[in-house]
Enzyme design. Sequence first.
Site, PDB file in Angstrom:
ATOM      1  CG  ASP A   1      56.420   4.369  82.477  1.00 19.02           C
ATOM      2  OD1 ASP A   1      57.186   4.809  81.589  1.00 19.02           O
ATOM      3  OD2 ASP A   1      55.733   5.116  83.215  1.00 19.02           O
TER       4      ASP A   1
ATOM      5  CG  HIS B   1      47.820   4.491  75.335  1.00 24.06           C
ATOM      6  ND1 HIS B   1      48.915   4.993  74.686  1.00 24.06           N
ATOM      7  CD2 HIS B   1      46.737   4.999  74.681  1.00 24.06           C
ATOM      8  CE1 HIS B   1      48.519   5.762  73.672  1.00 24.06           C
ATOM      9  NE2 HIS B   1      47.206   5.779  73.650  1.00 24.06           N
TER      10      HIS B   1
ATOM     11  CB  CYS C   1      34.764 -14.762  87.708  1.00 25.13           C
ATOM     12  SG  CYS C   1      35.779 -14.366  86.264  1.00 25.13           S
TER      13      CYS C   1
ATOM     14  N   GLY D   1      58.133  14.222  74.867  1.00 27.13           N
ATOM     15  CA  GLY D   1      58.617  12.867  74.608  1.00 27.13           C
ATOM     16  C   GLY D   1      57.646  11.972  73.888  1.00 27.13           C
TER      17      GLY D   1
HETATM   18  C1  BV8 Z   1      41.701   3.837  69.109  1.00 24.25           C
HETATM   19  C2  BV8 Z   1      49.909   0.468  74.964  1.00 24.25           C
HETATM   20  C3  BV8 Z   1      39.403   3.814  68.582  1.00 24.25           C
HETATM   21  C4  BV8 Z   1      50.312  -0.876  74.463  1.00 24.25           C
HETATM   22  C5  BV8 Z   1      49.820   1.818  72.951  1.00 24.25           C
HETATM   23  C6  BV8 Z   1      42.952   7.886  64.000  1.00 24.25           C
HETATM   24  C7  BV8 Z   1      42.039   7.983  65.047  1.00 24.25           C
HETATM   25  C8  BV8 Z   1      41.867   6.932  65.934  1.00 24.25           C
HETATM   26  C9  BV8 Z   1      42.653   5.777  65.820  1.00 24.25           C
HETATM   27  C10 BV8 Z   1      43.577   5.696  64.800  1.00 24.25           C
HETATM   28  C11 BV8 Z   1      43.720   6.724  63.899  1.00 24.25           C
HETATM   29  N1  BV8 Z   1      44.674   6.364  63.002  1.00 24.25           N
HETATM   30  C12 BV8 Z   1      45.151   5.144  63.336  1.00 24.25           C
HETATM   31  C13 BV8 Z   1      44.479   4.711  64.398  1.00 24.25           C
HETATM   32  C14 BV8 Z   1      44.710   3.424  65.038  1.00 24.25           C
HETATM   33  C15 BV8 Z   1      45.788   3.510  66.119  1.00 24.25           C
HETATM   34  C16 BV8 Z   1      46.940   4.398  65.784  1.00 24.25           C
HETATM   35  O1  BV8 Z   1      47.005   5.544  66.225  1.00 24.25           O
HETATM   36  N2  BV8 Z   1      47.879   3.878  65.018  1.00 24.25           N
HETATM   37  C17 BV8 Z   1      49.051   4.657  64.666  1.00 24.25           C
HETATM   38  C18 BV8 Z   1      50.308   3.850  64.981  1.00 24.25           C
HETATM   39  C19 BV8 Z   1      48.936   4.986  63.206  1.00 24.25           C
HETATM   40  N3  BV8 Z   1      45.185   3.942  67.356  1.00 24.25           N
HETATM   41  C20 BV8 Z   1      44.600   3.020  68.122  1.00 24.25           C
HETATM   42  O2  BV8 Z   1      44.457   1.842  67.813  1.00 24.25           O
HETATM   43  C21 BV8 Z   1      44.058   3.511  69.455  1.00 24.25           C
HETATM   44  N4  BV8 Z   1      42.696   3.094  69.607  1.00 24.25           N
HETATM   45  O3  BV8 Z   1      41.903   4.818  68.474  1.00 24.25           O
HETATM   46  O4  BV8 Z   1      40.435   3.347  69.415  1.00 24.25           O
HETATM   47  C22 BV8 Z   1      39.461   2.913  67.389  1.00 24.25           C
HETATM   48  C23 BV8 Z   1      39.317   1.561  67.587  1.00 24.25           C
HETATM   49  C24 BV8 Z   1      39.359   0.724  66.452  1.00 24.25           C
HETATM   50  C25 BV8 Z   1      39.574   1.259  65.180  1.00 24.25           C
HETATM   51  C26 BV8 Z   1      39.754   2.643  65.024  1.00 24.25           C
HETATM   52  C27 BV8 Z   1      39.699   3.478  66.133  1.00 24.25           C
HETATM   53  C28 BV8 Z   1      44.829   2.869  70.585  1.00 24.25           C
HETATM   54  C29 BV8 Z   1      46.239   3.360  70.594  1.00 24.25           C
HETATM   55  C30 BV8 Z   1      46.947   2.836  71.854  1.00 24.25           C
HETATM   56  C31 BV8 Z   1      47.876   1.725  71.482  1.00 24.25           C
HETATM   57  N5  BV8 Z   1      48.649   1.339  72.667  1.00 24.25           N
HETATM   58  N6  BV8 Z   1      50.474   1.450  74.064  1.00 24.25           N
HETATM   59  C32 BV8 Z   1      51.746  -1.195  74.843  1.00 24.25           C
HETATM   60  O5  BV8 Z   1      52.468  -0.324  75.407  1.00 24.25           O
HETATM   61  O6  BV8 Z   1      52.125  -2.358  74.581  1.00 24.25           O
HETATM   62  S1  BV8 Z   1      50.480   2.989  71.937  1.00 24.25           S
HETATM   63  C33 BV8 Z   1      52.149   3.167  72.175  1.00 24.25           C
HETATM   64  O7  BV8 Z   1      52.537   4.274  71.345  1.00 24.25           O
HETATM   65  C34 BV8 Z   1      52.542   3.586  73.581  1.00 24.25           C
HETATM   66  O8  BV8 Z   1      51.439   3.774  74.440  1.00 24.25           O
HETATM   67  C35 BV8 Z   1      53.178   4.928  73.369  1.00 24.25           C
HETATM   68  O9  BV8 Z   1      53.006   5.725  74.450  1.00 24.25           O
HETATM   69  C36 BV8 Z   1      52.426   5.382  72.181  1.00 24.25           C
HETATM   70  C37 BV8 Z   1      52.972   6.559  71.452  1.00 24.25           C
HETATM   71  O10 BV8 Z   1      54.351   6.380  71.325  1.00 24.25           O
HETATM   72  P1  BV8 Z   1      55.256   7.475  72.050  1.00 24.25           P
HETATM   73  O11 BV8 Z   1      54.860   7.544  73.481  1.00 24.25           O
HETATM   74  O12 BV8 Z   1      55.198   8.731  71.280  1.00 24.25           O
HETATM   75  O13 BV8 Z   1      56.670   6.800  71.991  1.00 24.25           O
HETATM   76  P2  BV8 Z   1      57.643   6.721  70.728  1.00 24.25           P
HETATM   77  O14 BV8 Z   1      58.674   5.691  71.038  1.00 24.25           O
HETATM   78  O15 BV8 Z   1      56.832   6.614  69.489  1.00 24.25           O
HETATM   79  O16 BV8 Z   1      58.347   8.166  70.694  1.00 24.25           O
HETATM   80  C38 BV8 Z   1      59.214   8.542  71.762  1.00 24.25           C
HETATM   81  C39 BV8 Z   1      59.548  10.008  71.533  1.00 24.25           C
HETATM   82  O17 BV8 Z   1      60.343  10.446  72.621  1.00 24.25           O
HETATM   83  C40 BV8 Z   1      60.357  10.255  70.262  1.00 24.25           C
HETATM   84  O18 BV8 Z   1      59.820  11.370  69.588  1.00 24.25           O
HETATM   85  C41 BV8 Z   1      61.768  10.580  70.792  1.00 24.25           C
HETATM   86  O19 BV8 Z   1      62.426  11.517  69.985  1.00 24.25           O
HETATM   87  C42 BV8 Z   1      61.445  11.183  72.129  1.00 24.25           C
HETATM   88  N7  BV8 Z   1      62.512  11.083  73.130  1.00 24.25           N
HETATM   89  C43 BV8 Z   1      63.471  10.141  73.233  1.00 24.25           C
HETATM   90  N8  BV8 Z   1      64.253  10.416  74.324  1.00 24.25           N
HETATM   91  C44 BV8 Z   1      63.739  11.538  74.902  1.00 24.25           C
HETATM   92  C45 BV8 Z   1      62.628  11.959  74.151  1.00 24.25           C
HETATM   93  N9  BV8 Z   1      61.902  13.054  74.471  1.00 24.25           N
HETATM   94  C46 BV8 Z   1      62.288  13.748  75.565  1.00 24.25           C
HETATM   95  N10 BV8 Z   1      63.331  13.405  76.339  1.00 24.25           N
HETATM   96  C47 BV8 Z   1      64.073  12.312  76.043  1.00 24.25           C
HETATM   97  N11 BV8 Z   1      65.131  11.990  76.828  1.00 24.25           N
HETATM   98 ZN    ZN Z   2      36.779 -12.292  86.565  1.00 27.41          ZN
END
Ligand code: BV8
Ligand code: ZN
Length: 262
Positions: free
Chosen positions: A111, A126, A158, A195
Site C-alpha cells: 500500500d 510483495h 514497448c 500486524g
Molecule cells: C514464493 C500481494 C517461491 C498480492 C501477497 C513455503 C515456502 C515458500 C512458499 C510457500 C510455502 N508454503 C506455501 C507457499 C506458497 C505461498 C504461501 O505462503 N501461501 C500461504 C498462504 C500458505 N507463498 C508464495 O506463493 C510466495 N511466493 O514463495 O515464491 C515459490 C514460488 C512457487 C512455488 C513455491 C515457492 C508469494 C507470497 C506473496 C503473495 N502475495 N500479497 C496482493 O496483495 O494482492 S500475500 C498477502 O498476504 C499480502 O501481501 C499480505 O501482506 C500477506 C500476509 O498477510 P498479512 O499481512 O499477515 O495480513 P493478514 O490479513 O493475513 O493478517 C493481518 C494481521 O493483522 C492479523 O493477524 C490481525 O490480527 C492483525 N491486525 C489487525 N488489526 C491490527 C492488527 N495488528 C496490529 N494492529 C492492528 N490494528
Molecule cells: Zn514494455
Amino acid sequence: MQAATMSIISDKLRTRFALATNVLVLTGAGVSAESGVPTFRGGGNTAVWKGMPFSVISSAGMVERDLPEVWEWFNYRRGVLASLKPNPAHEAIARWQDSFDDFTLVTQNIDGLHQSAGSRDVIELHGSIWRTRCLDCDARHNVRELKFDNGAPACFDCGGHLRPDVVLFGEMLPTGAFERAAVVAGICELCFVVGTSAVVYPAASLPEIARAAGAYVVEVNPELTPLSDLCDEVLTGKAGEILPMFQTLGHKKAQKAQDNFE
Ligand code: BV8
Ligand code: ZN
C-alpha cells in the site's frame, strides 16, 4: 489509556529498545488496519473478489488467465487506498529509523503507507500496488501515470501489456529482497513483528531466522498467531496504540545527538 498500554511494555523490553543498535521490523496488513485498509485474514473479513478468494484472484495463474480481471481487482484496491493516510503505527516506525545505528523495515504490504509516513529504503517483499511491470520488456512504470481505457494498460516503452508490480501467490519475490531481509534477521538484536497473521512464506520465516540467531522477538497484534509461541514477548493490542508508546523511551542515537549538541 496511555498508562494501560505503557504497562504492556515490560522493563526488559524498554531496556532492550533503548540500548539496541540493530533493529528489524516486519509488518503485515495489520499495521495499515487503523488507516482503514482491509486486512486479508482474520476478523471475519477474508478478502474476496467477485466470489474468488484472495488466494485465487491474487495468484500467478490469474495474470495468464484473465489480466483485465486482475487489473479490475487492483484498480478497485487503489481506489480504496487513494484517500487513506498513514496511522500512528506507520509514523512511529518512521521515527524509529533515525533512532538506531542500524534499522531495517521489511513489509509484506503493497500500500505504500510506510513511505507516505516517511520510512526510507523499505524492503517491499510483495511489491507495490503503485507500480506496474511490463510483461514484455520488464520496464517499471508508476501506475499514477497510466491511462486506463479498458483491460490491461499498455507499456510506454514497448506497447506490451502491463501488470501490477506485485508478487502474487506462486510467484518469486523481487530478486534480493528476501535475501537482504534474511541477512538482517540473522544479525539484528531486536525484531518486531507487527500486524501479520504469519501464514505467508517466505516472509513469515524472517522472525524464525531472527529468533534462531538470538534476537529478542516481539509480536504486536490484537490476536495470537502461529508465531506467538516463538516470540519473546507478545504485545496484545493495536499497532497504532502500542508502537507510539515506544517514542517516549530514550533512544541511544537521539540521546547521543542530544549529548553532542549540549
Ligand atoms: C514464493 C500481494 C517461491 C498480492 C501477497 C513455503 C515456502 C515458500 C512458499 C510457500 C510455502 N508454503 C506455501 C507457499 C506458497 C505461498 C504461501 O505462503 N501461501 C500461504 C498462504 C500458505 N507463498 C508464495 O506463493 C510466495 N511466493 O514463495 O515464491 C515459490 C514460488 C512457487 C512455488 C513455491 C515457492 C508469494 C507470497 C506473496 C503473495 N502475495 N500479497 C496482493 O496483495 O494482492 S500475500 C498477502 O498476504 C499480502 O501481501 C499480505 O501482506 C500477506 C500476509 O498477510 P498479512 O499481512 O499477515 O495480513 P493478514 O490479513 O493475513 O493478517 C493481518 C494481521 O493483522 C492479523 O493477524 C490481525 O490480527 C492483525 N491486525 C489487525 N488489526 C491490527 C492488527 N495488528 C496490529 N494492529 C492492528 N490494528
Ligand atoms: Zn514494455
